[in-house]
Structures are given as C-alpha cells and as structure tokens.
Design a protein around this motif. Structure first.
Motif, mmCIF file in Angstrom:
data_model
loop_
_atom_site.group_PDB
_atom_site.id
_atom_site.type_symbol
_atom_site.label_atom_id
_atom_site.label_comp_id
_atom_site.label_asym_id
_atom_site.label_seq_id
_atom_site.Cartn_x
_atom_site.Cartn_y
_atom_site.Cartn_z
ATOM 1 N N UNK A 77 0.845 -1.194 0.000
ATOM 2 C CA UNK A 77 0.000 0.000 0.000
ATOM 3 C C UNK A 77 0.881 1.244 0.000
ATOM 4 N N UNK A 78 0.702 2.102 -0.995
ATOM 5 C CA UNK A 78 1.479 3.337 -1.047
ATOM 6 C C UNK A 78 0.851 4.373 -0.123
ATOM 7 N N UNK A 79 1.637 4.856 0.836
ATOM 8 C CA UNK A 79 1.140 5.870 1.775
ATOM 9 C C UNK A 79 0.961 7.216 1.095
ATOM 10 N N UNK A 80 1.563 7.385 -0.084
ATOM 11 C CA UNK A 80 1.447 8.651 -0.779
ATOM 12 C C UNK A 80 0.137 8.777 -1.548
ATOM 13 N N UNK A 81 -0.131 7.826 -2.439
ATOM 14 C CA UNK A 81 -1.275 7.940 -3.339
ATOM 15 C C UNK A 81 -2.356 6.896 -3.074
ATOM 16 N N UNK A 82 -2.093 5.956 -2.164
ATOM 17 C CA UNK A 82 -3.107 4.953 -1.850
ATOM 18 C C UNK A 82 -3.166 3.799 -2.836
ATOM 19 N N UNK A 83 -2.216 3.759 -3.776
ATOM 20 C CA UNK A 83 -2.206 2.665 -4.745
ATOM 21 C C UNK A 83 -1.922 1.336 -4.049
ATOM 22 N N UNK A 84 -2.681 0.327 -4.429
ATOM 23 C CA UNK A 84 -2.555 -0.987 -3.804
ATOM 24 C C UNK A 84 -2.078 -1.987 -4.853
ATOM 25 N N UNK A 85 -0.966 -2.656 -4.575
ATOM 26 C CA UNK A 85 -0.433 -3.625 -5.527
ATOM 27 C C UNK A 85 -0.328 -4.990 -4.859
ATOM 28 N N UNK A 86 -0.419 -6.046 -5.654
ATOM 29 C CA UNK A 86 -0.298 -7.402 -5.120
ATOM 30 C C UNK A 86 1.146 -7.705 -4.747
ATOM 31 N N UNK A 87 1.288 -8.524 -3.744
ATOM 32 C CA UNK A 87 2.612 -8.927 -3.275
ATOM 33 C C UNK A 87 2.583 -10.430 -3.009
ATOM 34 N N UNK A 88 3.282 -11.231 -3.814
ATOM 35 C CA UNK A 88 3.293 -12.669 -3.558
ATOM 36 C C UNK A 88 4.135 -12.968 -2.328
ATOM 37 N N UNK A 89 3.575 -13.741 -1.395
ATOM 38 C CA UNK A 89 4.296 -13.990 -0.135
ATOM 39 C C UNK A 89 4.340 -15.481 0.207
ATOM 40 N N UNK A 90 4.286 -16.340 -0.828
ATOM 41 C CA UNK A 90 4.281 -17.780 -0.572
ATOM 42 C C UNK A 90 5.544 -18.203 0.185
ATOM 43 N N UNK A 91 6.702 -17.692 -0.249
ATOM 44 C CA UNK A 91 7.957 -18.037 0.407
ATOM 45 C C UNK A 91 7.968 -17.574 1.857
ATOM 46 N N UNK A 92 7.456 -16.360 2.080
ATOM 47 C CA UNK A 92 7.395 -15.806 3.434
ATOM 48 C C UNK A 92 6.502 -16.668 4.331
ATOM 49 N N UNK A 93 5.362 -17.111 3.797
ATOM 50 C CA UNK A 93 4.449 -17.931 4.604
ATOM 51 C C UNK A 93 5.087 -19.275 4.955
ATOM 52 N N UNK A 99 8.709 -21.480 11.303
ATOM 53 C CA UNK A 99 8.986 -20.854 12.590
ATOM 54 C C UNK A 99 7.944 -21.238 13.643
ATOM 55 N N UNK A 100 6.676 -21.352 13.252
ATOM 56 C CA UNK A 100 5.635 -21.657 14.246
ATOM 57 C C UNK A 100 5.348 -23.145 14.316
ATOM 58 N N UNK A 101 5.908 -23.928 13.394
ATOM 59 C CA UNK A 101 5.771 -25.374 13.442
ATOM 60 C C UNK A 101 4.384 -25.881 13.111
#
Ligand SMILES: [Zn+2]
Ligand SMILES: [Zn+2]
Length: 126
Positions: A77-93, A99-101
């Motif tokens: 989420x851009x704090x400047x203009x409010x533009x919202x873009x997708x972010x793939x987070x499969x690796x992060x999950x 970490x949580x097992x």
C-alpha cells in the motif's frame, strides 16, 4: 450467473491489478449498464465474495476494496497515493510455518511503502 454479475466480473478483470472500491465498480458498471442500481452492485459483490470468486479487503481509514484475485496474497500500500499492488508472499508464509511449526490458516498482510511514482515526487531528504 446474472448479466450484472458477469459485468462486474468483466470490469474487475479489465481493471486488474487495480483493487477497486464498491463505488468505483458501481460508477464503471453504470457507464456500461446505465440502469444498474448501486444496491445491485453491492449485493453482487457480497455474493461473489461469499462464493470465493473475488477477494474483499478492509482498508484502514478508507472504503473497502475488491480484489479480482481471491487466493491469499499480500499487498503493498502506497502511503502517498493509496495505490494498492499485489505482493506474492508464498515463500514468506513457508518461513512463518517453519517458525511456528504448524500450518498458516489465513493471513492479512499489507506492507506500507512509497510507490516509485511517489518516491520520485518526494524530496530526497525525506
Ligand atoms: Zn504512490
Ligand atoms: Zn490483491
């Protein structure tokens, strides 16, 4: 599927990856189907959300937005203009699960940043 529902889905597909609000979707729908009622658009969005056809994003300090991509993903989420873009987070999950097992059952992830356009418009020392 009703004509109205098909129209809303068409608009979302065309405007993807934008994440439109219900009002923005209504305004766009009205250009193509002049007699469509606001309530019809809202009702269809609710049904599409319940059917898992579209995603629904609650935005802090702003109107909710609808997502053409119903599968879980994060957002930038851009704090400047409010533009919202997708972010793939499969690796992060996967890292979170390690970490949580256990399995992550669901998540809402919005990363705040300044988009390239807003970064370019800002003075360098801010
Ligand atoms: Zn921006
Ligand atoms: Zn999205």
């Amino acid at each position: 599927m009703t004509r109205q529902r098909a129209l809303i889905l068409d608009i979302m597909r065309e405007k993807s990856p934008q994440h439109l609000t219900a009002d923005e979707l209504f305004n766009e729908a009205r250009l193509r189907m002049p007699h469509i009622a606001r309530g019809t658009v809202y009702r269809n969005l609710k049904m599409m959300e319940l059917d898992g056809e579209v995603g629904h994003l609650e935005m802090p300090g702003g109107p909710d937005r609808y997502d053409y991509n119903p599968s879980p993903h994060g957002h930038l989420l851009c704090d400047g203009c409010g533009h919202l873009a997708d972010l793939p987070v499969v690796g992060l999950m996967r890292e979170v699960e390690a970490a949580i097992g256990t399995e992550v059952r669901g998540y809402t992830l919005t990363i705040h940043y300044l988009c390239p356009k807003c970064r370019a418009a800002k003075p360098a020392d801010e």
